[in-house]
Design a protein around this motif. Structure first.
Motif, PDB file in Angstrom:
ATOM      1  N   ALA A  74      -3.763   0.362   8.840  1.00 59.44           N
ATOM      2  CA  ALA A  74      -4.618  -0.830   8.821  1.00 59.44           C
ATOM      3  C   ALA A  74      -5.370  -0.933   7.499  1.00 59.44           C
ATOM      4  CB  ALA A  74      -5.599  -0.781   9.990  1.00 59.44           C
ATOM      5  N   VAL A  75      -5.844   0.198   6.996  1.00 60.49           N
ATOM      6  CA  VAL A  75      -6.545   0.213   5.711  1.00 60.49           C
ATOM      7  C   VAL A  75      -5.614  -0.207   4.594  1.00 60.49           C
ATOM      8  CG1 VAL A  75      -7.689   1.701   4.022  1.00 60.49           C
ATOM      9  CG2 VAL A  75      -8.224   1.948   6.456  1.00 60.49           C
ATOM     10  N   HIS A  76      -4.400   0.335   4.590  1.00 63.21           N
ATOM     11  CA  HIS A  76      -3.448   0.006   3.530  1.00 63.21           C
ATOM     12  C   HIS A  76      -3.024  -1.458   3.603  1.00 63.21           C
ATOM     13  CE1 HIS A  76      -2.123   4.470   2.858  1.00 63.21           C
ATOM     14  NE2 HIS A  76      -3.385   4.247   2.583  1.00 63.21           N
ATOM     15  N   ALA A  77      -2.804  -1.959   4.812  1.00 68.02           N
ATOM     16  CA  ALA A  77      -2.383  -3.359   4.958  1.00 68.02           C
ATOM     17  C   ALA A  77      -3.458  -4.309   4.437  1.00 68.02           C
ATOM     18  CB  ALA A  77      -2.079  -3.651   6.423  1.00 68.02           C
ATOM     19  N   ALA A  78      -4.714  -4.031   4.776  1.00 66.15           N
ATOM     20  CA  ALA A  78      -5.788  -4.888   4.288  1.00 66.15           C
ATOM     21  C   ALA A  78      -5.925  -4.795   2.777  1.00 66.15           C
ATOM     22  CB  ALA A  78      -7.105  -4.483   4.959  1.00 66.15           C
ATOM     23  N   THR A  79      -5.735  -3.605   2.220  1.00 68.42           N
ATOM     24  CA  THR A  79      -5.853  -3.420   0.770  1.00 68.42           C
ATOM     25  C   THR A  79      -4.751  -4.170   0.023  1.00 68.42           C
ATOM     26  OG1 THR A  79      -6.855  -1.244   1.111  1.00 68.42           O
ATOM     27  CG2 THR A  79      -5.945  -1.715  -1.068  1.00 68.42           C
ATOM     28  N   ILE A  80      -3.525  -4.010   0.479  1.00 69.08           N
ATOM     29  CA  ILE A  80      -2.394  -4.649  -0.204  1.00 69.08           C
ATOM     30  C   ILE A  80      -2.491  -6.164  -0.116  1.00 69.08           C
ATOM     31  CG2 ILE A  80       0.117  -4.944  -0.109  1.00 69.08           C
ATOM     32  CD1 ILE A  80       0.287  -1.987   0.707  1.00 69.08           C
ATOM     33  N   LYS A  81      -2.914  -6.681   1.025  1.00 66.49           N
ATOM     34  CA  LYS A  81      -3.094  -8.130   1.159  1.00 66.49           C
ATOM     35  C   LYS A  81      -4.162  -8.634   0.188  1.00 66.49           C
ATOM     36  CE  LYS A  81      -4.293 -11.733   4.493  1.00 66.49           C
ATOM     37  NZ  LYS A  81      -4.714 -12.034   5.894  1.00 66.49           N
ATOM     38  N   PHE A  82      -5.244  -7.904   0.073  1.00 64.01           N
ATOM     39  CA  PHE A  82      -6.306  -8.298  -0.848  1.00 64.01           C
ATOM     40  C   PHE A  82      -5.803  -8.285  -2.287  1.00 64.01           C
ATOM     41  CE2 PHE A  82      -9.602  -6.996  -3.829  1.00 64.01           C
ATOM     42  CZ  PHE A  82     -10.579  -7.949  -3.611  1.00 64.01           C
ATOM     43  N   LEU A  83      -5.054  -7.244  -2.664  1.00 63.88           N
ATOM     44  CA  LEU A  83      -4.552  -7.161  -4.034  1.00 63.88           C
ATOM     45  C   LEU A  83      -3.577  -8.293  -4.350  1.00 63.88           C
ATOM     46  CD1 LEU A  83      -4.045  -3.283  -4.353  1.00 63.88           C
ATOM     47  CD2 LEU A  83      -5.939  -4.668  -5.213  1.00 63.88           C
ATOM     48  N   GLU A  84      -2.751  -8.641  -3.367  1.00 61.09           N
ATOM     49  CA  GLU A  84      -1.828  -9.764  -3.579  1.00 61.09           C
ATOM     50  C   GLU A  84      -2.595 -11.052  -3.860  1.00 61.09           C
ATOM     51  OE1 GLU A  84       1.270 -10.147  -3.920  1.00 61.09           O
ATOM     52  OE2 GLU A  84       2.205  -8.289  -3.247  1.00 61.09           O
ATOM     53  N   GLU A  85      -3.695 -11.239  -3.135  1.00 63.10           N
ATOM     54  CA  GLU A  85      -4.496 -12.451  -3.346  1.00 63.10           C
ATOM     55  C   GLU A  85      -5.175 -12.463  -4.703  1.00 63.10           C
ATOM     56  OE1 GLU A  85      -7.127 -12.297  -0.068  1.00 63.10           O
ATOM     57  OE2 GLU A  85      -5.675 -13.060   1.402  1.00 63.10           O
ATOM     58  N   HIS A  86      -5.285 -11.302  -5.339  1.00 64.63           N
ATOM     59  CA  HIS A  86      -5.942 -11.224  -6.646  1.00 64.63           C
ATOM     60  C   HIS A  86      -4.938 -10.967  -7.771  1.00 64.63           C
ATOM     61  CE1 HIS A  86      -9.515 -11.018  -4.160  1.00 64.63           C
ATOM     62  NE2 HIS A  86     -10.260 -11.169  -5.230  1.00 64.63           N
ATOM     63  N   GLU A  87      -3.676 -11.352  -7.515  1.00 65.06           N
ATOM     64  CA  GLU A  87      -2.621 -11.329  -8.529  1.00 65.06           C
ATOM     65  C   GLU A  87      -2.325  -9.922  -9.052  1.00 65.06           C
ATOM     66  OE1 GLU A  87      -0.852 -13.805  -8.913  1.00 65.06           O
ATOM     67  OE2 GLU A  87      -2.110 -15.391  -8.062  1.00 65.06           O
TER      68      GLU A  87
END
Length: 547
Positions: free
Chosen positions: A504-517
């Motif tokens: 869950a931590v990794h999924a939230a992190t990767i989604k956030f990074l994708e949104e920030h290019e």
């Protein structure tokens, strides 16, 4: 009847949330136990050890476990000049302290009656009482280690009784002196008989409360002295405020990391997984600037959704909190809670938490962790997964660590057993049988009667009989906690919780990074490697470095 805003009687607090009562009731039951105080030393673990310090005249004035435990816990938890406490995760400390106060009140009522009996049948006939006390003191010195010594002590008591009977029969005095001498030697025996009746009634009450707590019954801790009925009752108001202060400190969001001991109150760190990669933008894009707190927020939101799963069997409702972690030495004897304008009721304000998360990532100072906590097995198992985000130069590091606090020592979950001894049968001597023993024996009556007048002077009793010294830094829950790895299902629960939390931590992190290019290919690959590794998770001493 109006009470001017004050409650009409003792307030009974609610039990721990989610049925977290097993560990709490077990710790509270120690206040009602009548076993030797040395029994608590069996509950010592490698990191936290209690100590029993003997008194000047321990043979006569020694406390039992319930007396010593109640006294030590009250002083440590409610003392005006007490040191900071460690949170008791999985339990509520206030009900435990209230049971200690209630047990003390029960004993004080008994001691009031015993004091009256002692004055009437002892002090007024002091020479006779001193003779009998000397006999019991010698008997206790002889009895205790071997059966022969016990027989010698009983023979001594019987011999003195015969001598007293002969003395009374051949008494050379007549008139008032002779009458006083006769009553002087008989009155302590009558007082002992009455004192035994009082002691037995109180012993039954204490044992019933002990058994009731462990059985899960609603044994209420009645402490009317903690509820002021008028504004001028300063002692009651101070006690009420001390209990409120105890609850406020339990809710503090500051914890302490003590090296190999882990986070005090949460248990040792048994596992650690790191996701650390370089921040690289997508081709032809530029990374949108962000800080660590921006990463923590979506992780927090994702962890809040852990209880919502596709399958029917999901997580129980977790507790997700932001923690400020302060470092202390492994052998520290005390901790110091931060204070200042950014602290209110032991809680660090949100803006200060955000500042620590963004700025305190390297060098001295406190650190920020996001924790998700599961309280299982009715409070006997506390699992805590801590997440910290570090951004240094072009590297983002997401660390997930696991902490586990196991069940309280079995000493606290042992119910009262009837007193008995095993003897050989008279005819079939090769067989044995259990013979019930008195609820309160002769030595116990003498001990309680001697201690009773000093009940209102606890420091004097500590000096004469001894006291229990609690381990520091002290918290009710972790001081007597066992490792969960000896319990198969508890160990399984700890290991199983790591995988979904980390994903869950990794999924939230990767989604956030994708949104920030941010190009997340390296993060995704590393996450898959960790997802494979965590499936083979095994408890380790993660804070013991081979260096």
């Amino acid at each position: 009847m109006a009470m001017d805003g004050y409650g009409p009687g003792a307030q009974v607090p609610l039990q721990g949330a989610g049925g977290q009562t097993v560990a709490m009731n077990a710790l509270a039951s120690a206040a009602y136990r009548d076993v030797p105080v040395e029994e608590i030393l069996k509950a010592n673990n490698e990191q936290h050890k209690s100590e029993v310090r003997p008194g000047r005249f321990a043979k006569l004035f020694r406390p039992n476990l319930g007396e010593a435990y109640s006294r030590a816990v009250q002083v440590r938890m409610l003392g005006g000049a007490r040191a900071p406490l460690i949170q008791s995760f999985g339990t509520e400390p206030q009900p435990i302290v209230e049971h200690c106060l209630a047990a003390t009140n029960i004993r004080k009522r008994r001691d009031t009656l015993l004091t009256g009996i002692t004055v009437l049948f002892g002090v007024l006939f002091l020479p006779g009482m001193l003779v009998w006390l000397a006999v019991f003191y010698l008997r206790r010195g002889l009895a205790g280690r071997t059966g022969t010594a016990g027989a010698m002590g009983t023979a001594l008591l019987a011999g003195v009784g015969i001598l007293i009977v002969l003395f009374l029969w051949k008494l050379p005095f007549t008139g008032l002196p002779g009458l006083y001498l006769r009553v002087m030697l008989i009155a302590p025996v009558v007082g002992w008989f009455l004192a035994k009746r009082v002691c037995e009634a109180t012993a039954r009450d204490l044992k019933d409360r002990w058994a009731g707590l462990l059985a899960g019954g609603g044994v209420a801790a009645k402490i009317p002295e903690a509820v002021p009925h008028a504004p001028d009752q300063t002692a009651a108001e101070e006690l009420r405020q001390s209990l409120e202060k105890l609850t406020a400190e339990q809710r503090s969001n500051v914890v302490f990391y003590a090296g190999p001991k882990g986070i005090l109150g949460m248990g040792t760190r048994w596992g650690s997984w790191h996701l650390a990669e370089e921040l690289v933008p997508h081709a032809g894009k530029e990374i949108h600037a962000f800080r660590s707190w921006d990463v923590i927020r979506p992780i927090h939101d994702q962890l809040k959704l852990l209880e919502r799963g596709t399958l029917k069997t999901g997580f129980p409702t977790p507790s997700v909190n932001h923690w400020i972690v302060s470092p202390v030495g492994e052998g520290a004897g005390a901790v110091a809670r931060p204070d200042g304008e950014d602290i209110v009721a032991y809680q660090v304000k949100p803006h200060e938490i955000q500042r620590v998360c963004n700025e305190n990532q390297f060098g001295k100072g406190n650190r920020h962790y996001l924790g998700v906590q599961f309280t299982l097995w009715d409070g006997q198992l506390v699992l805590t997964m801590m997440v910290t985000v570090t951004a240094l130069l072009h590297t983002l590091r997401i660390e997930v660590t696991g902490h586990a606090l196991g069940p309280v020592h079995p000493l606290f979950t042992t119910p009262p057993a009837p007193k008995s001894k095993t003897v050989s049968k008279s005819v079939r001597f090769w067989e044995t049988k259990d013979v019930p023993l008195p609820l309160v024996d002769t030595d116990e009556v003498v001990r309680l009667a001697v201690r009773a007048p000093l009940t209102w002077f606890p420091p004097v009793l500590d000096h004469l009989g001894g006291r229990l010294v609690l381990p520091e830094p002290f918290g009710l829950r972790h001081a007597w906690a066992e490792q969960p790895w000896r319990h198969r299902f508890m160990a399984d629960d700890a290991i199983r919780a790591a995988t979904p939390v980390m994903r869950a931590v990794h999924a939230a992190t990767i989604k956030f990074l994708e949104e920030h290019e941010v190009d997340t290919q390296r993060f995704t690959n590393r996450s898959m490697v960790l997802s494979g590794a965590v499936q083979d998770a095994a408890p380790k001493k993660a804070d013991n470095y081979d260096a």
